[in-house]
Design an enzyme around this catalytic site. Structure first.
Site, short mmCIF file in Angstrom:
data_model
loop_
_atom_site.label_atom_id
_atom_site.label_comp_id
_atom_site.label_asym_id
_atom_site.label_seq_id
_atom_site.Cartn_x
_atom_site.Cartn_y
_atom_site.Cartn_z
N LYS A 11 -10.56 -56.51 77.65
CA LYS A 11 -11.28 -57.58 78.35
C LYS A 11 -11.38 -58.79 77.43
CE LYS A 11 -15.40 -59.05 78.85
NZ LYS A 11 -15.06 -60.49 78.94
N GLY A 45 -23.25 -56.84 70.36
CA GLY A 45 -22.88 -55.59 69.66
C GLY A 45 -24.00 -54.56 69.74
N GLY A 69 -17.37 -59.71 68.51
CA GLY A 69 -18.22 -60.69 69.19
C GLY A 69 -19.53 -60.83 68.44
N SER A 70 -20.55 -61.26 69.16
CA SER A 70 -21.83 -61.58 68.52
C SER A 70 -22.65 -60.32 68.22
CB SER A 70 -22.62 -62.51 69.43
OG SER A 70 -22.91 -61.85 70.64
N THR A 71 -23.56 -60.44 67.28
CA THR A 71 -24.41 -59.31 66.91
C THR A 71 -25.32 -58.87 68.07
OG1 THR A 71 -24.23 -59.83 64.57
CG2 THR A 71 -26.19 -58.60 65.25
N CYS A 84 -15.96 -66.20 62.38
CA CYS A 84 -17.00 -65.24 61.97
C CYS A 84 -17.21 -65.26 60.46
CB CYS A 84 -16.63 -63.84 62.43
SG CYS A 84 -14.96 -63.38 61.92
P1 NAD Z 1 -20.03 -62.74 72.63
O1 NAD Z 1 -20.68 -61.58 71.96
O2 NAD Z 1 -20.86 -63.62 73.48
O3 NAD Z 1 -18.83 -62.25 73.55
C1 NAD Z 1 -17.79 -61.44 73.04
C2 NAD Z 1 -17.19 -60.66 74.19
O4 NAD Z 1 -18.18 -59.78 74.72
C3 NAD Z 1 -16.71 -61.51 75.35
O5 NAD Z 1 -15.52 -60.97 75.89
C4 NAD Z 1 -17.85 -61.38 76.35
O6 NAD Z 1 -17.45 -61.59 77.69
C5 NAD Z 1 -18.29 -59.94 76.12
N1 NAD Z 1 -19.68 -59.63 76.51
C6 NAD Z 1 -20.74 -60.48 76.56
N2 NAD Z 1 -21.84 -59.79 76.98
C7 NAD Z 1 -21.46 -58.51 77.18
C8 NAD Z 1 -22.14 -57.33 77.62
N3 NAD Z 1 -23.45 -57.33 77.93
N4 NAD Z 1 -21.44 -56.17 77.71
C9 NAD Z 1 -20.13 -56.13 77.37
N5 NAD Z 1 -19.43 -57.23 76.98
C10 NAD Z 1 -20.09 -58.41 76.88
O7 NAD Z 1 -19.29 -63.56 71.45
P2 NAD Z 1 -18.47 -64.91 71.56
O8 NAD Z 1 -19.44 -66.03 71.76
O9 NAD Z 1 -17.34 -64.74 72.52
O10 NAD Z 1 -17.82 -64.97 70.09
C11 NAD Z 1 -18.47 -65.45 68.99
C12 NAD Z 1 -19.06 -64.31 68.17
O11 NAD Z 1 -18.03 -63.42 67.78
C13 NAD Z 1 -19.69 -64.81 66.87
O12 NAD Z 1 -20.89 -64.13 66.67
C14 NAD Z 1 -18.65 -64.41 65.83
O13 NAD Z 1 -19.16 -64.28 64.52
C15 NAD Z 1 -18.15 -63.14 66.38
N6 NAD Z 1 -16.84 -62.80 65.80
C16 NAD Z 1 -16.76 -61.77 64.89
C17 NAD Z 1 -15.53 -61.46 64.30
C18 NAD Z 1 -15.40 -60.33 63.32
O14 NAD Z 1 -14.29 -59.85 63.12
N7 NAD Z 1 -16.48 -59.87 62.71
C19 NAD Z 1 -14.38 -62.19 64.63
C20 NAD Z 1 -14.50 -63.23 65.56
C21 NAD Z 1 -15.74 -63.51 66.15
#
Ligand code: NAD
Length: 497
Positions: A191, A249, A244-246, A301
């Site tokens: 996704k 996660g 994605g975001s903490t 990130c």
């Molecule tokens: P996000 O957490 O908002 O979204 C990431 C993904 O999760 C998207 O596909 C989103 O649609 C999905 N998502 C959102 N809510 C969800 C839920 N309740 N259940 C399941 N899936 C859900 O993050 P973002 O704004 O897309 O990306 C930025 C974040 O990603 C920042 O915090 C960044 O630090 C982090 N990031 C981490 C790394 C790493 O390797 N550590 C790499 C790139 C980005």
């Protein structure tokens, strides 16, 4: 590639065909509901294409297809040497379409064309090729058991894996997830982030062309809160890999506990320290301090958002960093000389502006930037911005802004530098700059992060694992270690009569 001008890239953009439909069971298909949403170019606000909005019904079709493909053994039981050949062919096809893919990613994400051609596409090719080439060189174990017994310890694929990725590095995070999960024989449902699905959809078609059996890779664009949650709570998904975001996660760990305890790997946010000692090569350190936070508009990130600098050189060093910041003023992503493009969307641009306001209110001193710019373009551009006089307890030093905003924090002793670096809920990455190897190594060892650079920032390649300590996550992408995330250990104990 880079012999092209902005005009050449614009002309190519005019001819580009966009695929916005989901990829299920080996073919592109509309969402069952027929729903779509526009994919927007953050560089100018224009619509690129309508993208399918998949729902739970589409997810059911994809999960059933992925499960059947897994059970059939067409991929999961294929000899590793043959899986290797498919992945290597896939990497070659991606390489063949490198210009097209780089352009697609630039238009969908706003990344400068020099980044997508030099970083995102080559890294994707290398990740898939490397993982393919590695998979027939990984051996299982025979432990030292008593006479008349033999034990086999094998690594077997998890089954059906869901991969959920963000918008800031759509192509490379997708490759970091797909390459090891597919190499180890799983079926995968990807996704992408709602705003940036186009490159993943593009390469899915190439995977089929390379010989990946139908159903082994499904790509479902759709909203995180509904579709993402549906996948994360599903009883027939065996593993979940997430970047994605903490906060999201943390929800995914809960979803795993509420459903089937699916193995859940998280790559999350960061607030990385970049520590500069007075005895460092200051010219190089200043150039990289700017790159560490302004690369990809700070939407990285691992961005080195906290510049922790030895107090006695602070003023001179900040002049050098500010001089470098001028080279990061945003511009047209299709111009090969542009170093920084737009923020991903209007909301992210607003978030950055709000954090700059917070910095002002907290009493930090704005040394450079601090404004939205190029509004006439229709895109969402923000200036590279530097705050001096920051203390580590301010929100601009603790919270992930995900924009081009640097917080500069002075230190007097090595111990203080380490203490400031570790005073964070995050532990993803960092760097230390010093020409004294004893100081540099002592600091690198003491900072609790998954990746630490000495006299470099953003160092590393596919051969090394990547992931976070603390609230930056619990999994590891890249390297042979990533294969472990996508496999279960199975013991077979044999007694001979
Ligand atoms: P996000 O957490 O908002 O979204 C990431 C993904 O999760 C998207 O596909 C989103 O649609 C999905 N998502 C959102 N809510 C969800 C839920 N309740 N259940 C399941 N899936 C859900 O993050 P973002 O704004 O897309 O990306 C930025 C974040 O990603 C920042 O915090 C960044 O630090 C982090 N990031 C981490 C790394 C790493 O390797 N550590 C790499 C790139 C980005």
């Amino acid at each position: 590639m880079l012999d092209k001008t902005a005009t050449d890239w614009q002309a190519l953009a005019g001819q580009l065909k966009f695929e916005g439909r989901a990829f299920i069971n080996g073919r592109y298909a509309d969402a069952l509901s027929g729903r779509t949403r526009p994919s927007i170019n953050p560089g100018n606000g224009d619509e690129l294409v309508e993208v399918s909005v998949c729902s739970n019904e589409d997810a059911e079709t994809a999960i059933n297809g992925a499960r059947s493909a897994f059970e059939s053994g067409a991929w999961s039981k294929m000899a590793p040497v043959d899986r290797k050949m498919v992945l290597v062919r896939w990497a070659e096809l991606i390489e063949k379409h490198a210009d097209q893919l780089a352009l697609l990613e630039t238009l969908d994400v706003g990344k400068p064309i020099s980044d997508t051609t030099n970083v995102d596409v080559p890294a994707t090719v290398r990740t898939i090729r490397w993982s393919g080439e590695a998979i027939d060189k990984v051996y299982d174990e025979i432990p030292p058991t008593p006479a008349d017994t033999l034990a086999l310890v094998q690594r077997l694929p998890l089954g059906v894996v869901a991969a959920i990725v963000p918008w800031n590095f759509p192509l490379s995070t997708t490759a970091w997830k797909l390459a090891p999960s597919l190499a180890t024989g799983n079926s995968v449902i990807l996704k992408p982030a709602s705003s940036t699905p186009l490159s993943a959809l593009f390469i899915a078609g190439l995977a089929s062309e390379a010989g990946l059996p139908d159903g082994v890779l499904q790509v479902l664009p759709g909203p995180g809160g509904s579709l993402g949650k549906y996948l994360a709570t599903h009883m027939d998904i065996d593993g979940l890999t997430f970047t994605g975001s903490t906060p999201v996660g943390k929800m995914l760990m809960e979803y795993s506990g509420q459903s089937n305890l699916k193995r859940t790997f998280l790559e999350l946010g960061g607030k990385s320290p970049n520590i500069v000692f007075a005895d460092a090569n200051l010219e190089k350190a200043a150039a990289m301090a700017a790159a560490a936070v302004f690369y990809n508009g700070g939407q990285t990130c691992t961005a080195g958002t906290r510049l922790i600098v030895e107090e006695k050189i602070q003023d001179r060093f900040l002049e050098m960093v500010t001089e470098n910041a001028k080279g990061w003023m945003p511009g047209d992503p299709l111009d090969p000389s542009t170093a920084m493009g737009p923020m991903i969307d209007a909301a992210q641009c607003k978030t950055v502006a709000e954090y700059v306001d917070i910095g002002h209110r907290e009493g930090a001193e704005l040394l450079f930037g601090g404004k939205q710019t190029l509004e006439e373009s229709g895109g969402y551009y923000y200036e590279p911005s530097i705050f001096g006089g920051v203390s580590n307890d301010m929100r601009i030093a603790q919270e992930e802004i995900f924009g081009p905003v640097m917080s500069v924090i002075p230190f007097k002793t090595t111990e203080e530098a380490v203490q400031i670096a570790n005073d964070s809920i995050y532990g993803l990455a960092g760097a230390v700059w010093s020409n004294n190897i004893n100081t540099a190594h002592k600091v690198a060892e003491s900072v609790r992060v998954g990746t630490m650079g000495i006299n470099n920032y953003f160092g590393g390649d596919i051969t090394v694992p990547f992931g976070g300590f603390k609230q930056s996550g619990n999994g590891r992408d890249k390297s042979i270690h990533a294969f472990h995330d996508y496999t279960e250990l199975k013991t077979t104990w044999i007694e001979f009569s």
